[in-house]
Write a protein that holds these residues in place. Structure first.
Motif, PDB file in Angstrom:
ATOM      1  N   SER A 175      44.025  -4.381  61.593  1.00 47.99           N
ATOM      2  CA  SER A 175      44.114  -3.251  62.495  1.00 47.99           C
ATOM      3  C   SER A 175      44.113  -1.930  61.723  1.00 47.99           C
ATOM      4  N   ILE A 176      43.858  -0.857  62.451  1.00 50.06           N
ATOM      5  CA  ILE A 176      43.831   0.464  61.826  1.00 50.06           C
ATOM      6  C   ILE A 176      45.193   0.794  61.236  1.00 50.06           C
ATOM      7  N   ARG A 177      46.239   0.459  61.974  1.00 49.04           N
ATOM      8  CA  ARG A 177      47.589   0.763  61.498  1.00 49.04           C
ATOM      9  C   ARG A 177      47.928  -0.031  60.237  1.00 49.04           C
ATOM     10  N   ALA A 178      47.547  -1.301  60.197  1.00 50.11           N
ATOM     11  CA  ALA A 178      47.806  -2.117  59.003  1.00 50.11           C
ATOM     12  C   ALA A 178      47.007  -1.609  57.816  1.00 50.11           C
ATOM     13  N   ARG A 179      45.778  -1.179  58.049  1.00 49.95           N
ATOM     14  CA  ARG A 179      44.983  -0.611  56.961  1.00 49.95           C
ATOM     15  C   ARG A 179      45.626   0.648  56.426  1.00 49.95           C
ATOM     16  N   ALA A 180      46.146   1.492  57.325  1.00 44.39           N
ATOM     17  CA  ALA A 180      46.773   2.743  56.886  1.00 44.39           C
ATOM     18  C   ALA A 180      48.035   2.461  56.069  1.00 44.39           C
ATOM     19  N   LEU A 191      40.139   1.973  52.843  1.00 45.38           N
ATOM     20  CA  LEU A 191      40.959   1.287  53.835  1.00 45.38           C
ATOM     21  C   LEU A 191      41.615   2.265  54.804  1.00 45.38           C
ATOM     22  N   ALA A 192      41.962   3.432  54.318  1.00 44.33           N
ATOM     23  CA  ALA A 192      42.689   4.398  55.130  1.00 44.33           C
ATOM     24  C   ALA A 192      41.788   5.220  56.041  1.00 44.33           C
ATOM     25  N   TRP A 193      40.494   5.171  55.822  1.00 40.92           N
ATOM     26  CA  TRP A 193      39.614   6.002  56.621  1.00 40.92           C
ATOM     27  C   TRP A 193      39.852   5.692  58.099  1.00 40.92           C
ATOM     28  N   PRO A 194      40.227   6.681  58.901  1.00 42.49           N
ATOM     29  CA  PRO A 194      40.742   6.420  60.241  1.00 42.49           C
ATOM     30  C   PRO A 194      39.800   5.716  61.211  1.00 42.49           C
ATOM     31  N   LEU A 195      38.538   6.017  61.190  1.00 41.56           N
ATOM     32  CA  LEU A 195      37.653   5.466  62.209  1.00 41.56           C
ATOM     33  C   LEU A 195      36.721   4.383  61.688  1.00 41.56           C
ATOM     34  N   ARG A 196      36.991   3.843  60.517  1.00 43.93           N
ATOM     35  CA  ARG A 196      36.114   2.819  59.961  1.00 43.93           C
ATOM     36  C   ARG A 196      36.359   1.491  60.666  1.00 43.93           C
ATOM     37  N   THR A 211      36.144   0.548  63.836  1.00 46.20           N
ATOM     38  CA  THR A 211      36.755   0.486  65.154  1.00 46.20           C
ATOM     39  C   THR A 211      35.714   0.789  66.217  1.00 46.20           C
ATOM     40  N   THR A 212      35.877   0.166  67.371  1.00 48.51           N
ATOM     41  CA  THR A 212      34.927   0.393  68.451  1.00 48.51           C
ATOM     42  C   THR A 212      35.441   1.428  69.439  1.00 48.51           C
ATOM     43  N   ASP A 213      36.750   1.610  69.491  1.00 45.31           N
ATOM     44  CA  ASP A 213      37.281   2.627  70.389  1.00 45.31           C
ATOM     45  C   ASP A 213      37.498   3.936  69.634  1.00 45.31           C
ATOM     46  N   THR A 214      37.578   5.018  70.393  1.00 45.38           N
ATOM     47  CA  THR A 214      37.734   6.318  69.762  1.00 45.38           C
ATOM     48  C   THR A 214      39.198   6.735  69.678  1.00 45.38           C
ATOM     49  N   LYS A 215      40.081   5.999  70.328  1.00 44.81           N
ATOM     50  CA  LYS A 215      41.493   6.344  70.269  1.00 44.81           C
ATOM     51  C   LYS A 215      42.108   5.724  69.027  1.00 44.81           C
ATOM     52  N   LEU A 216      42.672   6.567  68.192  1.00 44.49           N
ATOM     53  CA  LEU A 216      43.249   6.117  66.936  1.00 44.49           C
ATOM     54  C   LEU A 216      44.766   6.083  67.061  1.00 44.49           C
ATOM     55  N   PRO A 221      47.113   8.651  63.876  1.00 43.64           N
ATOM     56  CA  PRO A 221      46.146   9.244  62.935  1.00 43.64           C
ATOM     57  C   PRO A 221      46.826   9.947  61.770  1.00 43.64           C
ATOM     58  N   TRP A 222      48.059  10.427  61.952  1.00 44.80           N
ATOM     59  CA  TRP A 222      48.759  11.104  60.862  1.00 44.80           C
ATOM     60  C   TRP A 222      49.028  10.150  59.713  1.00 44.80           C
ATOM     61  N   LEU A 223      49.245   8.870  60.019  1.00 42.45           N
ATOM     62  CA  LEU A 223      49.500   7.890  58.965  1.00 42.45           C
ATOM     63  C   LEU A 223      48.255   7.676  58.111  1.00 42.45           C
ATOM     64  N   ALA A 224      47.099   7.614  58.768  1.00 37.10           N
ATOM     65  CA  ALA A 224      45.845   7.461  58.023  1.00 37.10           C
ATOM     66  C   ALA A 224      45.560   8.704  57.185  1.00 37.10           C
ATOM     67  N   ARG A 225      45.825   9.876  57.742  1.00 36.23           N
ATOM     68  CA  ARG A 225      45.602  11.106  56.976  1.00 36.23           C
ATOM     69  C   ARG A 225      46.576  11.232  55.817  1.00 36.23           C
ATOM     70  N   LEU A 226      47.817  10.829  56.032  1.00 39.91           N
ATOM     71  CA  LEU A 226      48.799  10.837  54.953  1.00 39.91           C
ATOM     72  C   LEU A 226      48.381   9.874  53.840  1.00 39.91           C
ATOM     73  N   ALA A 227      47.880   8.711  54.214  1.00 45.08           N
ATOM     74  CA  ALA A 227      47.413   7.744  53.221  1.00 45.08           C
ATOM     75  C   ALA A 227      46.232   8.294  52.436  1.00 45.08           C
ATOM     76  N   LEU A 228      45.324   8.998  53.107  1.00 44.44           N
ATOM     77  CA  LEU A 228      44.192   9.614  52.407  1.00 44.44           C
ATOM     78  C   LEU A 228      44.665  10.651  51.406  1.00 44.44           C
ATOM     79  N   ALA A 229      45.617  11.473  51.812  1.00 41.88           N
ATOM     80  CA  ALA A 229      46.149  12.492  50.894  1.00 41.88           C
ATOM     81  C   ALA A 229      46.859  11.848  49.716  1.00 41.88           C
ATOM     82  N   LEU A 230      47.631  10.812  49.981  1.00 45.44           N
ATOM     83  CA  LEU A 230      48.355  10.132  48.907  1.00 45.44           C
ATOM     84  C   LEU A 230      47.386   9.461  47.927  1.00 45.44           C
ATOM     85  N   CYS A 231      46.331   8.871  48.442  1.00 44.70           N
ATOM     86  CA  CYS A 231      45.319   8.268  47.569  1.00 44.70           C
ATOM     87  C   CYS A 231      44.705   9.324  46.656  1.00 44.70           C
TER      88      CYS A 231
END
Length: 103
Positions: free
Chosen positions: A2-7, A56-61, A63-68, A71-81
């Motif tokens: 899932s997106i959350r697990a990836r983040a 892995l953290a890229w938010p919309l990679r 996924t078929t739906d547009t609701k994330l 999203p702050w967790l994915a963005r935080l993970a991107l910044a931390l990376c």
């Protein structure tokens, strides 16, 4: 996955990669300081690990739906990376610039 697990995975990987980079580089250069090219390769591999975490953290990679969800967790993970990749890059640059054997 899932997106959350990836983040969350991408949030946990960079500190672990950085820690393994620091410990591996220290052990390598203390054992034989003439192996600094291996240290450069170790740094490149660690940066590649951070890039994988960013992927892995890229938010919309993937996924078929547009609701994330969260999203702050994915963005935080991107910044931390990015921050940890920059720290690894600076340490790798230091290995390239400063001679390991000063004898």
């Amino acid at each position: 996955m899932s997106i959350r697990a990836r983040a969350w995975t991408a949030l946990a990987l960079p500190p672990l990669i950085w820690f393994l980079f620091e410990q591996g580089l220290s052990a390598l250069l203390h054992a034989d300081c003439s192996l600094w090219p291996v240290g450069l390769a170790w740094g490149a591999a660690s940066i590649a690990g951070c890039v994988v975490a960013m992927y892995l953290a890229w938010p919309l990679r993937g996924t078929t739906d547009t609701k994330l969800a969260h999203p702050w967790l994915a963005r935080l993970a991107l910044a931390l990376c990015g921050i940890f990749a920059l720290a690894i890059a600076f340490q790798t640059l230091a290995v390239a610039i400063v001679p390991a054997c000063l004898a």
